[in-house]
Scaffold this motif. Sequence first.
Motif, PDB file in Angstrom:
ATOM      1  N   GLN A  18     -10.062 -74.314   6.787  1.00 46.78           N
ATOM      2  CA  GLN A  18     -11.317 -74.699   6.174  1.00 46.78           C
ATOM      3  C   GLN A  18     -12.450 -74.579   7.180  1.00 46.78           C
ATOM      4  N   HIS A  32     -10.400 -88.167  11.711  1.00 46.81           N
ATOM      5  CA  HIS A  32      -9.829 -88.193  10.363  1.00 46.81           C
ATOM      6  C   HIS A  32      -9.927 -89.598   9.798  1.00 46.81           C
ATOM      7  N   GLN A  37      -7.913 -87.122   3.496  1.00 41.62           N
ATOM      8  CA  GLN A  37      -8.731 -86.281   2.626  1.00 41.62           C
ATOM      9  C   GLN A  37     -10.147 -86.061   3.165  1.00 41.62           C
ATOM     10  N   ARG A  38     -10.534 -86.848   4.184  1.00 39.45           N
ATOM     11  CA  ARG A  38     -11.903 -86.765   4.706  1.00 39.45           C
ATOM     12  C   ARG A  38     -11.914 -86.790   6.233  1.00 39.45           C
ATOM     13  N   TRP A  51     -16.933 -85.188   5.420  1.00 39.83           N
ATOM     14  CA  TRP A  51     -16.562 -83.922   4.788  1.00 39.83           C
ATOM     15  C   TRP A  51     -15.293 -84.075   3.971  1.00 39.83           C
ATOM     16  N   ASN A  52     -15.228 -83.335   2.868  1.00 35.47           N
ATOM     17  CA  ASN A  52     -14.026 -83.238   2.053  1.00 35.47           C
ATOM     18  C   ASN A  52     -13.115 -82.180   2.675  1.00 35.47           C
ATOM     19  N   MET A  53     -11.915 -82.579   3.050  1.00 36.79           N
ATOM     20  CA  MET A  53     -11.006 -81.668   3.744  1.00 36.79           C
ATOM     21  C   MET A  53     -10.618 -80.470   2.886  1.00 36.79           C
ATOM     22  N   LYS A  54     -10.442 -80.696   1.587  1.00 32.92           N
ATOM     23  CA  LYS A  54      -9.973 -79.625   0.706  1.00 32.92           C
ATOM     24  C   LYS A  54     -11.067 -78.613   0.393  1.00 32.92           C
ATOM     25  N   SER A  55     -12.262 -79.110   0.046  1.00 30.70           N
ATOM     26  CA  SER A  55     -13.337 -78.204  -0.374  1.00 30.70           C
ATOM     27  C   SER A  55     -14.203 -77.716   0.782  1.00 30.70           C
ATOM     28  N   LYS A  57     -16.809 -79.257   1.680  1.00 35.89           N
ATOM     29  CA  LYS A  57     -18.173 -79.678   1.359  1.00 35.89           C
ATOM     30  C   LYS A  57     -18.485 -81.052   1.964  1.00 35.89           C
ATOM     31  N   GLN A  58     -19.772 -81.238   2.289  1.00 35.54           N
ATOM     32  CA  GLN A  58     -20.210 -82.526   2.792  1.00 35.54           C
ATOM     33  C   GLN A  58     -20.233 -83.547   1.659  1.00 35.54           C
ATOM     34  N   ILE A  59     -19.815 -84.771   1.962  1.00 31.85           N
ATOM     35  CA  ILE A  59     -19.819 -85.854   0.978  1.00 31.85           C
ATOM     36  C   ILE A  59     -21.042 -86.732   1.230  1.00 31.85           C
TER      37      ILE A  59
END
Length: 217
Positions: A18, A32, A37-38, A51-55, A57-59
């Motif tokens: 990613q 982490h 997940q973030r 950050w979202n680990m999967k997408s 994208k910034q949260i």
Amino acid sequence: MASPISKMKETSAITHRQKFEGHTSRIWGVIHLPGGQRIITCSEDGSLRVWNMKSGKQIGEDWRDGDSAVWGIALSPDGKKVASGSDDGAVRLWDIEACKVVTKWTGHTRLVSSVCWSPDGRRVLSGSNDGTARQWDVETMLKPMEHILPSIETGHERVWVVVYSPDTTLIATGGLDGPWTGKPIGSPVKIWDAKTGELVATLKGHTNSMCCLAWTK
């Protein structure tokens, strides 16, 4: 002779899974969050970002408290708070759920490059380019006046890394032991009594500045 499978394992390249884009300057810390997940990052651009680990994208929005560069972050043992060290010499405590600073400790006179939690979550330890290590009492964070435990004059020109021992009785420090000249300077690890601030041991061997320390259990 190695099997084709083992040979493939030995030669296969590691590739990133990613990419997280958004910071506008160098990133100095990544942690982490519980659940896997973030992640949270800190940067010279003065922000912390989740950050979202999967997408990738910034949260939410950037976490900011002024414009000072953020040099280091550390997650509390219970996973609910983050301590950060900044260019303005302050140590900040962030609430992860609220996404904001809940207290700010001042005392360092130069940038704070390293922060560390005690294993019991009751103290935060910080190291600064002012040559000191300081301990902050988290339990008093909601009182009007911050409670500062005695600071340690380490003798390092700049303290770049600090860490508690697993039982919180000792502190290890490292950094730069002389004016910055661009040339190697032998810099020892120093061990301190966390209660009295007295020097316990000096570990010599490294021929240049110290950037990372870890205790074994």
